[in-house]
Design a protein around this motif. Sequence first.
Motif, short mmCIF file in Angstrom:
data_model
loop_
_atom_site.label_atom_id
_atom_site.label_comp_id
_atom_site.label_asym_id
_atom_site.label_seq_id
_atom_site.Cartn_x
_atom_site.Cartn_y
_atom_site.Cartn_z
N TYR A 93 20.45 36.72 -10.11
CA TYR A 93 19.96 35.55 -9.37
C TYR A 93 18.61 35.10 -9.92
CZ TYR A 93 18.77 32.74 -5.24
OH TYR A 93 18.41 31.71 -4.39
N ALA A 94 17.71 36.05 -10.17
CA ALA A 94 16.38 35.70 -10.67
C ALA A 94 16.45 35.07 -12.05
CB ALA A 94 15.49 36.94 -10.69
N VAL A 95 17.29 35.59 -12.93
CA VAL A 95 17.40 35.05 -14.29
C VAL A 95 18.00 33.65 -14.26
CG1 VAL A 95 18.56 35.34 -16.51
CG2 VAL A 95 17.49 37.31 -15.41
N ILE A 96 19.04 33.46 -13.45
CA ILE A 96 19.69 32.14 -13.39
C ILE A 96 18.73 31.09 -12.86
CG2 ILE A 96 21.49 30.81 -12.23
CD1 ILE A 96 23.26 33.28 -12.30
N THR A 97 18.08 31.38 -11.75
CA THR A 97 17.21 30.38 -11.14
C THR A 97 15.98 30.09 -11.99
OG1 THR A 97 16.19 32.15 -9.81
CG2 THR A 97 17.97 30.89 -8.79
N SER A 98 15.37 31.11 -12.56
CA SER A 98 14.16 30.88 -13.36
C SER A 98 14.49 30.13 -14.64
CB SER A 98 13.47 32.21 -13.68
OG SER A 98 14.34 33.07 -14.38
N PRO A 229 1.34 26.95 -21.57
CA PRO A 229 0.77 27.51 -20.33
C PRO A 229 1.57 27.12 -19.09
CG PRO A 229 -0.97 26.67 -21.73
CD PRO A 229 0.31 26.25 -22.37
N ALA A 230 2.08 25.89 -19.06
CA ALA A 230 2.93 25.48 -17.94
C ALA A 230 4.24 26.25 -17.94
CB ALA A 230 3.20 23.97 -18.01
N THR A 231 4.80 26.48 -19.12
CA THR A 231 6.05 27.23 -19.22
C THR A 231 5.87 28.66 -18.72
OG1 THR A 231 6.77 25.91 -21.12
CG2 THR A 231 7.85 28.04 -20.80
N SER A 232 4.80 29.31 -19.13
CA SER A 232 4.56 30.69 -18.70
C SER A 232 4.34 30.76 -17.19
CB SER A 232 3.36 31.27 -19.44
OG SER A 232 2.18 30.54 -19.16
N THR A 233 3.68 29.76 -16.63
CA THR A 233 3.46 29.72 -15.17
C THR A 233 4.78 29.56 -14.43
OG1 THR A 233 1.26 28.75 -15.48
CG2 THR A 233 2.27 28.55 -13.30
N VAL A 234 5.62 28.64 -14.90
CA VAL A 234 6.91 28.40 -14.25
C VAL A 234 7.79 29.64 -14.34
CG1 VAL A 234 9.03 27.04 -14.34
CG2 VAL A 234 6.83 25.91 -14.58
N ILE A 235 7.83 30.28 -15.51
CA ILE A 235 8.65 31.48 -15.67
C ILE A 235 8.20 32.57 -14.71
CG2 ILE A 235 9.22 33.36 -17.26
CD1 ILE A 235 9.17 31.36 -19.53
N THR A 236 6.90 32.80 -14.65
CA THR A 236 6.37 33.87 -13.81
C THR A 236 6.65 33.61 -12.33
OG1 THR A 236 4.62 34.30 -15.42
CG2 THR A 236 4.31 35.19 -13.21
N LEU A 237 6.32 32.41 -11.86
CA LEU A 237 6.51 32.08 -10.44
C LEU A 237 8.00 32.08 -10.06
CD1 LEU A 237 3.90 29.21 -9.92
CD2 LEU A 237 3.70 31.62 -9.29
N SER A 238 8.83 31.52 -10.93
CA SER A 238 10.26 31.45 -10.63
C SER A 238 10.89 32.83 -10.62
CB SER A 238 10.98 30.56 -11.66
OG SER A 238 10.45 29.26 -11.66
N LEU A 239 10.49 33.68 -11.55
CA LEU A 239 11.06 35.02 -11.61
C LEU A 239 10.65 35.85 -10.39
CD1 LEU A 239 12.88 36.59 -13.51
CD2 LEU A 239 10.85 37.55 -14.58
N ILE A 240 9.38 35.76 -10.00
CA ILE A 240 8.93 36.48 -8.81
C ILE A 240 9.68 35.96 -7.57
CG2 ILE A 240 6.98 36.89 -7.28
CD1 ILE A 240 5.18 36.85 -9.73
N GLY A 241 9.79 34.63 -7.46
CA GLY A 241 10.50 34.06 -6.33
C GLY A 241 11.97 34.46 -6.30
#
Length: 309
Positions: A93-98, A229-241
Amino acid sequence: MRVAATTPATSRARRSASAPHGASRRHSPYPGWFYLPAAIVYGALFIVPTLLSFYFALTRWTIFDSQFIGLENFTQFFSEPALTRGFVNTFVYAVITSTAKVVLGLGLGMLLTSRILGRGYLRAVVFFPVLVSSVGVGITFQVLMNPTKGAINAALAVIGIDGPGWLTNPDLALFSVAMVDVWKGVGLATLIYMAGIVSIPKEYYEAARVDGAGSWTLFRNVIFPLSWPATSTVITLSLIGGLRSFDLIWAMTRGGPGFTSDVIASVIYKQYQAGFYGLSTAGNVILFLAVIAIVFPLTRFLARKEVEL
């Protein structure tokens, strides 16, 4: 001979100038007292519960009693197929959504920073789902994805397509919830990408156009590297979520049908409902360690990648 007048203010100034750099700051109690209230709140609401959860994960406990049983809760967690399935589903789920949020967020960010008609309205439309409650979104899409009465299958039937059981098919339930999660969260990813793209200096675009760069070359050599930097932020936040997702899944499927859309958080909640408090606490510890084990190395990797780009 003229003697310079000495006043209390000049005396203090001379003492400050002759004192070692940072001495007054070192002897001042203000910085420590300034952070103390926040440290107390953080310790009481995070540090202490986290440490206690590590202990209670090793016990069989109730509100009034606890019995130390060692690693039995962890052994049981990974020995039951339903619990293991939830653990695997969490990462899927985390991989698909992020991944989807990164791809769609970048595309929408580029679109909504270009000169298109109704750009302000489209920005509001894309960001609006972020503001809606996850439970409200889950209940709404539970109705829309109803296999017999839902609006989605009704619309597909108009064009001759027999819609599937989005939330009743064991093979589709988790992916259906993931699609709704992407719909709800892509607005935040788009906003982050928009900020990253807008911050790129215009000189880079002008230099690329002078060199005859087309749209793909401009994206590959300018937009994507400089918005990293935006990509790394989105990846981190989406994966945690994605790893800690619960409310949307619970509102739409409650982990069903069967255990096919269960994630760690829903498994923990079910075990707590059943009275297995030690087992649910062990699940919380596993989730906590899993998030740390994934996010910390990933953050370091993304930071190194940002420097390389």
